[in-house]
Scaffold this active site. Sequence first.
Site, PDB file in Angstrom:
ATOM      1  N   LYS A  82       0.819  -1.210   0.000  1.00  0.00           N
ATOM      2  CA  LYS A  82       0.000   0.000   0.000  1.00  0.00           C
ATOM      3  C   LYS A  82       0.863   1.276   0.000  1.00  0.00           C
ATOM      4  O   LYS A  82       2.076   1.217   0.230  1.00  0.00           O
ATOM      5  CB  LYS A  82      -0.918  -0.021   1.225  1.00  0.00           C
ATOM      6  CG  LYS A  82      -1.950  -1.157   1.222  1.00  0.00           C
ATOM      7  CD  LYS A  82      -2.862  -1.013   2.444  1.00  0.00           C
ATOM      8  CE  LYS A  82      -3.827  -2.165   2.587  1.00  0.00           C
ATOM      9  NZ  LYS A  82      -4.674  -1.994   3.803  1.00  0.00           N
ATOM     10  N   TYR A 118     -12.577  -2.277  -2.933  1.00  0.00           N
ATOM     11  CA  TYR A 118     -13.051  -2.194  -1.543  1.00  0.00           C
ATOM     12  C   TYR A 118     -14.582  -2.128  -1.455  1.00  0.00           C
ATOM     13  O   TYR A 118     -15.129  -1.601  -0.479  1.00  0.00           O
ATOM     14  CB  TYR A 118     -12.409  -1.005  -0.841  1.00  0.00           C
ATOM     15  CG  TYR A 118     -11.001  -1.283  -0.335  1.00  0.00           C
ATOM     16  CD1 TYR A 118     -10.714  -2.412   0.445  1.00  0.00           C
ATOM     17  CD2 TYR A 118      -9.946  -0.417  -0.626  1.00  0.00           C
ATOM     18  CE1 TYR A 118      -9.419  -2.667   0.911  1.00  0.00           C
ATOM     19  CE2 TYR A 118      -8.649  -0.673  -0.148  1.00  0.00           C
ATOM     20  CZ  TYR A 118      -8.399  -1.792   0.616  1.00  0.00           C
ATOM     21  OH  TYR A 118      -7.134  -2.053   1.092  1.00  0.00           O
ATOM     22  N   ASN A 136      -1.577   0.077   7.380  1.00  0.00           N
ATOM     23  CA  ASN A 136      -1.127  -1.272   7.756  1.00  0.00           C
ATOM     24  C   ASN A 136      -0.372  -1.984   6.628  1.00  0.00           C
ATOM     25  O   ASN A 136      -0.281  -3.211   6.604  1.00  0.00           O
ATOM     26  CB  ASN A 136      -2.306  -2.093   8.291  1.00  0.00           C
ATOM     27  CG  ASN A 136      -3.419  -2.231   7.274  1.00  0.00           C
ATOM     28  OD1 ASN A 136      -3.234  -1.914   6.099  1.00  0.00           O
ATOM     29  ND2 ASN A 136      -4.562  -2.727   7.706  1.00  0.00           N
ATOM     30  N   HIS A 171      -2.199  -5.385   1.648  1.00  0.00           N
ATOM     31  CA  HIS A 171      -3.495  -6.034   1.450  1.00  0.00           C
ATOM     32  C   HIS A 171      -3.242  -7.452   0.974  1.00  0.00           C
ATOM     33  O   HIS A 171      -2.341  -7.683   0.167  1.00  0.00           O
ATOM     34  CB  HIS A 171      -4.312  -5.303   0.371  1.00  0.00           C
ATOM     35  CG  HIS A 171      -5.497  -6.099  -0.098  1.00  0.00           C
ATOM     36  ND1 HIS A 171      -6.701  -6.080   0.570  1.00  0.00           N
ATOM     37  CD2 HIS A 171      -5.636  -6.991  -1.111  1.00  0.00           C
ATOM     38  CE1 HIS A 171      -7.544  -6.926  -0.046  1.00  0.00           C
ATOM     39  NE2 HIS A 171      -6.920  -7.480  -1.066  1.00  0.00           N
ATOM     40  N   GLU A 209     -10.001 -10.473  -7.282  1.00  0.00           N
ATOM     41  CA  GLU A 209      -9.019  -9.389  -7.141  1.00  0.00           C
ATOM     42  C   GLU A 209      -7.870  -9.541  -8.135  1.00  0.00           C
ATOM     43  O   GLU A 209      -7.393  -8.550  -8.687  1.00  0.00           O
ATOM     44  CB  GLU A 209      -8.500  -9.363  -5.703  1.00  0.00           C
ATOM     45  CG  GLU A 209      -9.581  -8.944  -4.701  1.00  0.00           C
ATOM     46  CD  GLU A 209      -9.128  -9.007  -3.247  1.00  0.00           C
ATOM     47  OE1 GLU A 209      -7.979  -9.429  -2.988  1.00  0.00           O
ATOM     48  OE2 GLU A 209      -9.928  -8.645  -2.368  1.00  0.00           O
TER      49      GLU A 209
HETATM   50  P1  DAT Z   1      -7.693  -6.433   5.923  1.00  0.00           P
HETATM   51  O1  DAT Z   1      -6.882  -5.420   5.148  1.00  0.00           O
HETATM   52  O2  DAT Z   1      -6.926  -6.974   7.101  1.00  0.00           O
HETATM   53  O3  DAT Z   1      -8.303  -7.509   5.063  1.00  0.00           O
HETATM   54  P2  DAT Z   1     -10.369  -5.279   6.067  1.00  0.00           P
HETATM   55  O4  DAT Z   1     -10.657  -5.955   4.762  1.00  0.00           O
HETATM   56  O5  DAT Z   1     -11.327  -5.520   7.190  1.00  0.00           O
HETATM   57  O6  DAT Z   1      -8.902  -5.613   6.603  1.00  0.00           O
HETATM   58  O7  DAT Z   1     -10.312  -3.699   5.844  1.00  0.00           O
HETATM   59  C1  DAT Z   1      -9.687  -3.168   4.694  1.00  0.00           C
HETATM   60  C2  DAT Z   1      -8.823  -2.013   5.106  1.00  0.00           C
HETATM   61  O8  DAT Z   1      -9.661  -0.965   5.631  1.00  0.00           O
HETATM   62  C3  DAT Z   1      -7.828  -2.330   6.234  1.00  0.00           C
HETATM   63  O9  DAT Z   1      -6.642  -2.897   5.755  1.00  0.00           O
HETATM   64  C4  DAT Z   1      -7.620  -0.978   6.835  1.00  0.00           C
HETATM   65  C5  DAT Z   1      -8.980  -0.318   6.702  1.00  0.00           C
HETATM   66  N1  DAT Z   1      -9.780  -0.475   7.927  1.00  0.00           N
HETATM   67  C6  DAT Z   1     -10.413  -1.603   8.338  1.00  0.00           C
HETATM   68  N2  DAT Z   1     -11.053  -1.408   9.502  1.00  0.00           N
HETATM   69  C7  DAT Z   1     -10.803  -0.118   9.831  1.00  0.00           C
HETATM   70  C8  DAT Z   1     -11.179   0.718  10.940  1.00  0.00           C
HETATM   71  N3  DAT Z   1     -11.956   0.246  11.919  1.00  0.00           N
HETATM   72  N4  DAT Z   1     -10.742   2.002  10.946  1.00  0.00           N
HETATM   73  C9  DAT Z   1      -9.965   2.482   9.943  1.00  0.00           C
HETATM   74  N5  DAT Z   1      -9.577   1.764   8.873  1.00  0.00           N
HETATM   75  C10 DAT Z   1      -9.989   0.481   8.826  1.00  0.00           C
HETATM   76 MG    MG Z   2      -9.751  -7.369   3.593  1.00  0.00          MG
END
Ligand code: DAT
Ligand code: MG
Length: 155
Positions: free
Chosen positions: A13, A53, A116, A119, A130
């Site tokens: 990212k 997303y 973080n 992805h 994807e």
């Molecule tokens: P992952 O990337 O671990 O699959 P996800 O699909 O639940 O996590 O969410 C996609 C991204 O969105 C994640 O990498 C960071 C952001 N995100 C998720 N939950 C969040 C939150 N509570 N506050 C801010 N950003 C968040």
């Molecule tokens: Mg995810």
Amino acid sequence: MTTGYERTLVLIKPDAVHRGLIGEIISRLERKGLKMVGLKMLQLDQQKAAIHYAQHRDKPFYQELIRFITSAPVVAMVWEGPGAVGVVRKAMGATDAAQADPGTIRGDLALDIGHNLVHGSESPEAAEREVALFFNPEELVEYTRAVDRWITPPR
Ligand code: DAT
Ligand code: MG
């Protein structure tokens, strides 16, 4: 692709690109034994980010997520191996980097849930979708590594 093997989409990212962690992240997945079969650098536009997303579009963090992921280039990759989807998720660590286990990419290198670094597809079905969003079939390569018999010996 060898039977039982999976392919998964990984994005390095914008935060990781800015922080000079592209090599570190690729290196970890390489050293695990996974095989890279696709690689490109690109900057996501609003449309591609929204498709990628889509599952989060009603979440409170969605606007910030789209702003962040489109803010700078990402490195998109396809990695292959037995159980590659789950292997990459484990190597990434928990979404909230402050809670992610040491030894994981997020646990060792990040502190914030929104920043973080990586992805990784959540399931083989998501991976298929994807990978197709980021790569044309002819952009994915097939090759055999001589070292594979020391990583995934034939049974
Ligand atoms: P992952 O990337 O671990 O699959 P996800 O699909 O639940 O996590 O969410 C996609 C991204 O969105 C994640 O990498 C960071 C952001 N995100 C998720 N939950 C969040 C939150 N509570 N506050 C801010 N950003 C968040
Ligand atoms: Mg995810």
